[in-house]
Scaffold this motif. Structure first.
Motif, mmCIF file in Angstrom:
data_model
loop_
_atom_site.group_PDB
_atom_site.id
_atom_site.type_symbol
_atom_site.label_atom_id
_atom_site.label_comp_id
_atom_site.label_asym_id
_atom_site.label_seq_id
_atom_site.Cartn_x
_atom_site.Cartn_y
_atom_site.Cartn_z
ATOM 1 N N GLN A 27 0.818 -1.205 0.000
ATOM 2 C CA GLN A 27 0.000 0.000 0.000
ATOM 3 C C GLN A 27 0.859 1.264 0.000
ATOM 4 O O GLN A 27 0.567 2.219 -0.713
ATOM 5 N N HIS A 28 1.922 1.256 0.775
ATOM 6 C CA HIS A 28 2.772 2.446 0.848
ATOM 7 C C HIS A 28 3.532 2.668 -0.454
ATOM 8 O O HIS A 28 3.692 3.812 -0.893
ATOM 9 N N LEU A 29 3.998 1.584 -1.083
ATOM 10 C CA LEU A 29 4.670 1.732 -2.369
ATOM 11 C C LEU A 29 3.702 2.222 -3.434
ATOM 12 O O LEU A 29 4.030 3.108 -4.237
ATOM 13 N N ALA A 63 12.518 -2.731 0.028
ATOM 14 C CA ALA A 63 12.008 -1.360 0.010
ATOM 15 C C ALA A 63 13.070 -0.394 -0.495
ATOM 16 O O ALA A 63 12.778 0.534 -1.258
ATOM 17 N N MET A 64 14.324 -0.600 -0.081
ATOM 18 C CA MET A 64 15.406 0.258 -0.563
ATOM 19 C C MET A 64 15.588 0.109 -2.073
ATOM 20 O O MET A 64 15.771 1.102 -2.789
ATOM 21 N N ALA A 65 15.542 -1.130 -2.562
ATOM 22 C CA ALA A 65 15.727 -1.365 -3.995
ATOM 23 C C ALA A 65 14.590 -0.738 -4.804
ATOM 24 O O ALA A 65 14.824 -0.139 -5.865
ATOM 25 N N GLN A 66 13.368 -0.875 -4.316
ATOM 26 C CA GLN A 66 12.226 -0.286 -5.023
ATOM 27 C C GLN A 66 12.310 1.227 -5.055
ATOM 28 O O GLN A 66 12.080 1.862 -6.087
ATOM 29 N N ALA A 67 12.645 1.837 -3.919
ATOM 30 C CA ALA A 67 12.763 3.293 -3.862
ATOM 31 C C ALA A 67 13.892 3.774 -4.747
ATOM 32 O O ALA A 67 13.755 4.780 -5.467
ATOM 33 N N ALA A 68 15.035 3.078 -4.717
ATOM 34 C CA ALA A 68 16.185 3.487 -5.523
ATOM 35 C C ALA A 68 15.852 3.452 -7.006
ATOM 36 O O ALA A 68 16.173 4.386 -7.749
ATOM 37 N N ALA A 69 15.200 2.380 -7.453
ATOM 38 C CA ALA A 69 14.857 2.266 -8.874
ATOM 39 C C ALA A 69 13.895 3.374 -9.294
ATOM 40 O O ALA A 69 14.058 3.988 -10.360
ATOM 41 N N LEU A 70 12.898 3.629 -8.466
ATOM 42 C CA LEU A 70 11.903 4.648 -8.798
ATOM 43 C C LEU A 70 12.533 6.039 -8.831
ATOM 44 O O LEU A 70 12.272 6.837 -9.738
ATOM 45 N N LEU A 71 13.374 6.354 -7.844
ATOM 46 C CA LEU A 71 13.965 7.678 -7.770
ATOM 47 C C LEU A 71 15.019 7.896 -8.843
ATOM 48 O O LEU A 71 15.182 9.030 -9.347
#
Length: 260
Positions: A27-29, A63-71
């Motif tokens: 949900q947060h992602l 979560a770090m990998a998802q945020a890094a890819a998106l950013l």
């Protein structure tokens, strides 16, 4: 200049969200991606995130990998400035990719020139007096906007109003740099605007509900327009869709809801 301001995404938050099994992680992602849609659509020239990117200082690797890819993808399109909140604990430089062109991860307090603006940026500080000193240093001879992640005098959460002196980290007019008029602030999850002396402190609030106490209040981002005058408005975010299938036993991080 059109700006997208969001805050308190709390990525990597664990736990079951509902009886249908949609995880809080998903949900947060999903909410983070929804909040960034205007930037990916080319509608803004700058993205500002005012803290608590992650739910804790040592986020889950996924979560770090998802945020890094998106950013990384976002920074190819538009400059991005990210502050550290009280949950991040000034450790974002260990959780997000550094040295990425267009991605500015603030450490401590800093003055930053980006997209034709001067930004005074201050990460979360536990002591109001220390925050005031850091804010004045970042402000220097003046800035267009002050970015922070802090409780300010008069901010409200259900059943409580923050006041200077009642909590060690709550800041008031005496702590703001002289001349600060527009403060873009995180930390407080209900969206709100607070007048502190001559400054308007604008909280977009969290991108998704993190407590039952938040009730049915809308979740939002803020769209800023800086030209001859400063204008801003809340843009409401949709609620995360619920999963129709139960979460498998033992699976803490799943992808059972669409990410867009």
């Amino acid at each position: 200049m059109e700006i997208l301001h969001l805050s308190d995404t709390h990525l990597g938050r664990r736990g079951r969200a509902d009886a249908q099994g949609a995880s809080l992680t998903d949900q947060h992602l999903w909410a983070f991606r929804q909040a960034l849609k205007p930037a990916f659509a080319g509608e803004v020239g700058l993205v500002l995130h005012t803290g608590d990117v992650f739910d804790r200082s040592r986020p889950p690797p996924r979560a770090m990998a998802q945020a890094a890819a998106l950013l990384r993808e976002l920074a190819r399109r538009v400059p991005v400035v990210i502050l550290g909140g009280n949950h991040d604990r000034d450790r974002l430089h260990r959780s997000l990719p550094m040295g990425v062109p267009g991605l500015h991860v603030i450490r401590g307090a800093a003055s930053l020139d980006v997209a034709g603006l001067r930004l005074a940026c201050v990460n979360y500080v536990r002591d109001a007096a220390a925050w005031g000193r850091a804010a004045r240093k970042a402000w220097g001879g003046g800035a267009d906007l002050l970015l922070c992640h802090q409780a300010v005098d008069g901010a409200r959460v259900p059943g409580f109003t923050f006041r200077v002196g009642r909590q060690r980290d709550t800041v008031g007019e005496q702590h703001l740099p002289p001349g600060a008029r527009w403060v873009l602030c995180g930390h407080i999850h209900p969206r709100q605007v607070v007048r502190v002396g001559g400054a308007q402190v604008v909280h977009p609030g969290a991108t998704v509900r993190t407590s039952h106490a938040e009730g049915s209040e809308p979740k939002s981002v803020v769209r800023w327009s800086l030209g001859r005058c400063v204008q801003w408005a809340y843009t409401e975010l949709p609620s995360p869709p619920q999963s129709r299938h139960p979460e498998p036993q033992g699976l803490r991080e799943s992808a059972q809801i669409p990410l867009f």
